[in-house]
Design a protein around this motif. Structure first.
Motif, mmCIF file in Angstrom:
data_model
loop_
_atom_site.group_PDB
_atom_site.id
_atom_site.type_symbol
_atom_site.label_atom_id
_atom_site.label_comp_id
_atom_site.label_asym_id
_atom_site.label_seq_id
_atom_site.Cartn_x
_atom_site.Cartn_y
_atom_site.Cartn_z
ATOM 1 N N ARG A 264 17.260 -41.623 -59.893
ATOM 2 C CA ARG A 264 15.937 -41.965 -60.422
ATOM 3 C C ARG A 264 15.407 -43.281 -59.850
ATOM 4 N NH1 ARG A 264 18.993 -40.536 -65.002
ATOM 5 N NH2 ARG A 264 18.335 -38.610 -66.057
ATOM 6 N N HIS A 265 16.294 -44.110 -59.352
ATOM 7 C CA HIS A 265 15.919 -45.462 -58.946
ATOM 8 C C HIS A 265 15.416 -45.508 -57.506
ATOM 9 C CE1 HIS A 265 17.481 -47.638 -62.533
ATOM 10 N NE2 HIS A 265 18.179 -46.521 -62.657
ATOM 11 N N GLY A 266 14.493 -44.645 -57.184
ATOM 12 C CA GLY A 266 13.877 -44.650 -55.861
ATOM 13 C C GLY A 266 14.170 -43.438 -55.007
ATOM 14 N N PRO A 267 15.456 -43.047 -54.827
ATOM 15 C CA PRO A 267 15.746 -41.919 -53.931
ATOM 16 C C PRO A 267 15.076 -40.604 -54.320
ATOM 17 C CG PRO A 267 17.734 -43.180 -54.339
ATOM 18 C CD PRO A 267 16.682 -43.724 -55.273
ATOM 19 N N LYS A 268 14.715 -40.465 -55.594
ATOM 20 C CA LYS A 268 14.058 -39.232 -56.040
ATOM 21 C C LYS A 268 12.732 -38.994 -55.316
ATOM 22 C CE LYS A 268 12.795 -36.831 -60.309
ATOM 23 N NZ LYS A 268 12.399 -37.001 -61.720
ATOM 24 N N SER A 269 12.230 -40.032 -54.662
ATOM 25 C CA SER A 269 10.972 -39.918 -53.909
ATOM 26 C C SER A 269 11.044 -38.883 -52.798
ATOM 27 C CB SER A 269 10.614 -41.275 -53.288
ATOM 28 O OG SER A 269 10.541 -42.291 -54.263
ATOM 29 N N ILE A 270 12.244 -38.514 -52.378
ATOM 30 C CA ILE A 270 12.394 -37.585 -51.259
ATOM 31 C C ILE A 270 11.981 -36.163 -51.616
ATOM 32 C CG2 ILE A 270 14.782 -36.891 -51.752
ATOM 33 C CD1 ILE A 270 15.310 -37.012 -48.730
ATOM 34 N N LEU A 271 11.918 -35.830 -52.887
ATOM 35 C CA LEU A 271 11.718 -34.443 -53.300
ATOM 36 C C LEU A 271 10.313 -33.951 -52.967
ATOM 37 C CD1 LEU A 271 13.508 -34.395 -56.785
ATOM 38 C CD2 LEU A 271 14.412 -33.700 -54.551
ATOM 39 N N ASN A 272 10.274 -32.715 -52.439
ATOM 40 C CA ASN A 272 9.009 -32.006 -52.245
ATOM 41 C C ASN A 272 9.253 -30.515 -52.468
ATOM 42 O OD1 ASN A 272 10.241 -31.041 -49.920
ATOM 43 N ND2 ASN A 272 8.980 -32.236 -48.506
ATOM 44 N N ASP A 273 8.282 -29.698 -52.158
ATOM 45 C CA ASP A 273 8.409 -28.259 -52.418
ATOM 46 C C ASP A 273 9.479 -27.589 -51.563
ATOM 47 O OD1 ASP A 273 6.476 -28.346 -54.340
ATOM 48 O OD2 ASP A 273 4.879 -27.477 -53.108
ATOM 49 N N ASN A 274 9.880 -28.236 -50.481
ATOM 50 C CA ASN A 274 10.873 -27.646 -49.575
ATOM 51 C C ASN A 274 12.248 -28.289 -49.736
ATOM 52 O OD1 ASN A 274 8.921 -25.938 -48.314
ATOM 53 N ND2 ASN A 274 8.162 -27.724 -47.194
ATOM 54 N N SER A 275 12.539 -28.698 -50.966
ATOM 55 C CA SER A 275 13.801 -29.393 -51.244
ATOM 56 C C SER A 275 14.730 -28.537 -52.093
ATOM 57 C CB SER A 275 13.544 -30.707 -51.986
ATOM 58 O OG SER A 275 12.717 -31.569 -51.248
ATOM 59 N N ILE A 276 16.029 -28.809 -51.910
ATOM 60 C CA ILE A 276 17.055 -28.285 -52.801
ATOM 61 C C ILE A 276 17.865 -29.464 -53.325
ATOM 62 C CG2 ILE A 276 19.306 -27.110 -52.819
ATOM 63 C CD1 ILE A 276 18.141 -24.869 -51.256
ATOM 64 N N VAL A 277 18.128 -29.466 -54.620
ATOM 65 C CA VAL A 277 18.995 -30.468 -55.234
ATOM 66 C C VAL A 277 20.279 -29.774 -55.683
ATOM 67 C CG1 VAL A 277 19.286 -32.139 -57.108
ATOM 68 C CG2 VAL A 277 17.048 -31.860 -56.014
ATOM 69 N N VAL A 278 21.413 -30.341 -55.282
ATOM 70 C CA VAL A 278 22.718 -29.812 -55.679
ATOM 71 C C VAL A 278 23.382 -30.832 -56.589
ATOM 72 C CG1 VAL A 278 24.947 -28.914 -54.908
ATOM 73 C CG2 VAL A 278 22.923 -28.664 -53.434
ATOM 74 N N VAL A 279 23.761 -30.417 -57.777
ATOM 75 C CA VAL A 279 24.422 -31.310 -58.721
ATOM 76 C C VAL A 279 25.885 -30.913 -58.850
ATOM 77 C CG1 VAL A 279 24.422 -32.291 -61.048
ATOM 78 C CG2 VAL A 279 22.257 -31.567 -60.002
ATOM 79 N N PHE A 280 26.777 -31.857 -58.539
ATOM 80 C CA PHE A 280 28.210 -31.670 -58.736
ATOM 81 C C PHE A 280 28.528 -32.069 -60.177
ATOM 82 C CE2 PHE A 280 29.209 -32.692 -53.990
ATOM 83 C CZ PHE A 280 28.946 -31.379 -53.635
ATOM 84 N N MET A 281 28.749 -31.090 -61.039
ATOM 85 C CA MET A 281 28.979 -31.353 -62.461
ATOM 86 C C MET A 281 30.424 -31.786 -62.702
ATOM 87 S SD MET A 281 25.987 -30.560 -63.777
ATOM 88 C CE MET A 281 26.384 -30.555 -65.517
ATOM 89 N N SER A 282 30.582 -32.895 -63.411
ATOM 90 C CA SER A 282 31.921 -33.362 -63.786
ATOM 91 C C SER A 282 32.481 -32.502 -64.903
ATOM 92 C CB SER A 282 31.845 -34.819 -64.241
ATOM 93 O OG SER A 282 33.087 -35.270 -64.751
ATOM 94 N N GLN A 283 33.817 -32.420 -64.965
ATOM 95 C CA GLN A 283 34.450 -31.737 -66.091
ATOM 96 C C GLN A 283 34.726 -32.694 -67.246
ATOM 97 O OE1 GLN A 283 37.929 -32.541 -66.901
ATOM 98 N NE2 GLN A 283 37.568 -34.143 -65.367
#
Length: 387
Positions: A264-283
């Protein structure tokens, strides 16, 4: 072979990369058997150093992917070890240019060098700097190449030990895959008391069989940007995941990594309609709350971007949010550490990058035929260091 025949992989100049991804469970079996045989002698070497000094620093180092092994492991090793042992990670590419910022003369130090070839100029130079600067200097070389310079240089050194991975882990492809996971397992085994969870191997075998279908669906989205997110060691693993896409797509896909909270602290600016976000979920139940928060946030974004969640097992709440949910186990056996998940999550990242490379018409075994980047780095000048 990850959804293709062997003939197809050869014709597309992807046979080495594809083989080195799919062989990982088999190579892990060979590696863990070898490490079990060596465990006592390796423990004696490490324990003898700890016994000599009140305080010992262990610095994990390498270049590129090899550096990310240390980054990924440090959070785990700090938690698992005693207070008189300090674990740090620093890339050789930083140490060589700024040795005084990373190497401490009066602090007994074990330098752990991760190296596929063992011939990278920065890796060899970092060891030389350690020998020059640090009074009580010890080495552990974890490498895939018995003939590399790093391995050769330890043969007559009683304060050093070399641990070799299986020959198959000496990847012939451009991108490090088997070599990364094997060196990760080796260092974890060396510096913790925990034995390797054999269920991870079974889970990896099943995952490799099931991934091609999901990856083909994902590739129906014409994404130009991808972001890998995670917390703790999985946040560090995201650096390697992003690099695999950047390397194998020859830079045609912009790949970013960040922590789940840091995004959230700036890098989220990269997102656009042609983006994929992958979240590695912790156990981990506490850490997972923060992963769930960022998953909810990106899933609720008012755009056409897509979200992938990797999780230890089926999770209805996660599946309701993500466009694709990839459980890396069938849930029959619990994987109680994020370290185990990291080994499985990175297989997904490797596989997705390989398939995207092929979709783009790139040759994965050598995605940079013009020589802009090379399997073993070239063009590095090492300068003499005068204290």
């Amino acid at each position: 072979m990850i959804g293709f025949t062997e003939e197809e992989m050869r014709s597309k100049q992807a046979i080495h990369t594809a083989t080195e991804i799919t062989q990982q469970p088999e190579v892990w079996k060979e590696l863990t058997a070898s490490l079990s045989e060596q465990k006592q002698s390796l423990n004696r070497f490490i324990d003898s150093i700890y016994a000599k000094h009140n305080q010992v620093r262990v610095i994990l180092t390498g270049a590129g992917t090899s550096a990310f092994i240390g980054d990924t492991l440090v959070p785990v090793l700090r938690r698992e070890n005693k207070g008189n042992v300090q674990f740090d990670a620093a890339p050789t590419t930083e140490i060589v240019s700024n040795p005084e910022e990373y190497l401490q003369e009066d602090v007994p130090t074990i330098m752990v060098s991760f190296a596929r070839s063992g011939n990278s100029p920065e890796s060899v130079a970092t060891v030389a700097l350690g020998e020059q600067i640090i009074n009580d200097f010890y080495q552990v070389v974890i490498t895939c190449n018995k003939d590399g310079k790093l391995a050769e240089n330890t043969k007559q050194d009683e304060n050093a030990v070399t641990i070799l991975t299986p020959d198959k882990a000496h990847d012939k492809g451009f991108a490090m895959t088997s070599s990364f996971t094997c060196m990760l397992i080796t260092a974890h085994t060396l510096f913790t008391s925990k034995s390797f969870n054999e269920h991870v191997i079974t889970a990896a075998e099943k995952l490799i069989e099931s991934l091609p279908g999901s990856v083909r669906e994902i590739l129906n989205v014409d994404f130009e940007r991808i972001v890998y997110l995670g917390s703790g060691m999985l946040g560090q693993l995201s650096h390697e995941a992003a690099l695999k896409m950047l390397e194998l797509s020859a830079g045609k896909v912009v790949a970013l990594h960040e922590s789940s909270l840091g995004f959230r602290h700036g890098p989220k600016s990269i997102l656009n309609d042609n983006s994929i976000v992958v979240v590695f979920m912790s156990q981990d139940t506490y850490t997972r709350k923060y992963d769930m928060d960022i998953l909810r946030e990106v899933a609720g974004d008012d755009s056409n971007m897509k979200v992938i969640a990797l999780t230890d097992k089926e999770d209805a709440e996660v599946s309701a949010l993500a466009d694709w949910t990839i459980p890396v186990t069938d849930g029959s056996e619990s994987l109680s550490e994020d370290f185990h998940l990291a080994l499985l999550y990175v297989i997904f990242a490797q596989t997705l990058a390989l398939h995207k490379s092929l979709q783009l018409g790139i040759t994965p075994d050598n995605p940079s035929p013009d020589g802009r980047v090379n399997r073993v780095v070239q063009g590095v000048t090492i300068y003499d260091y005068a204290e």
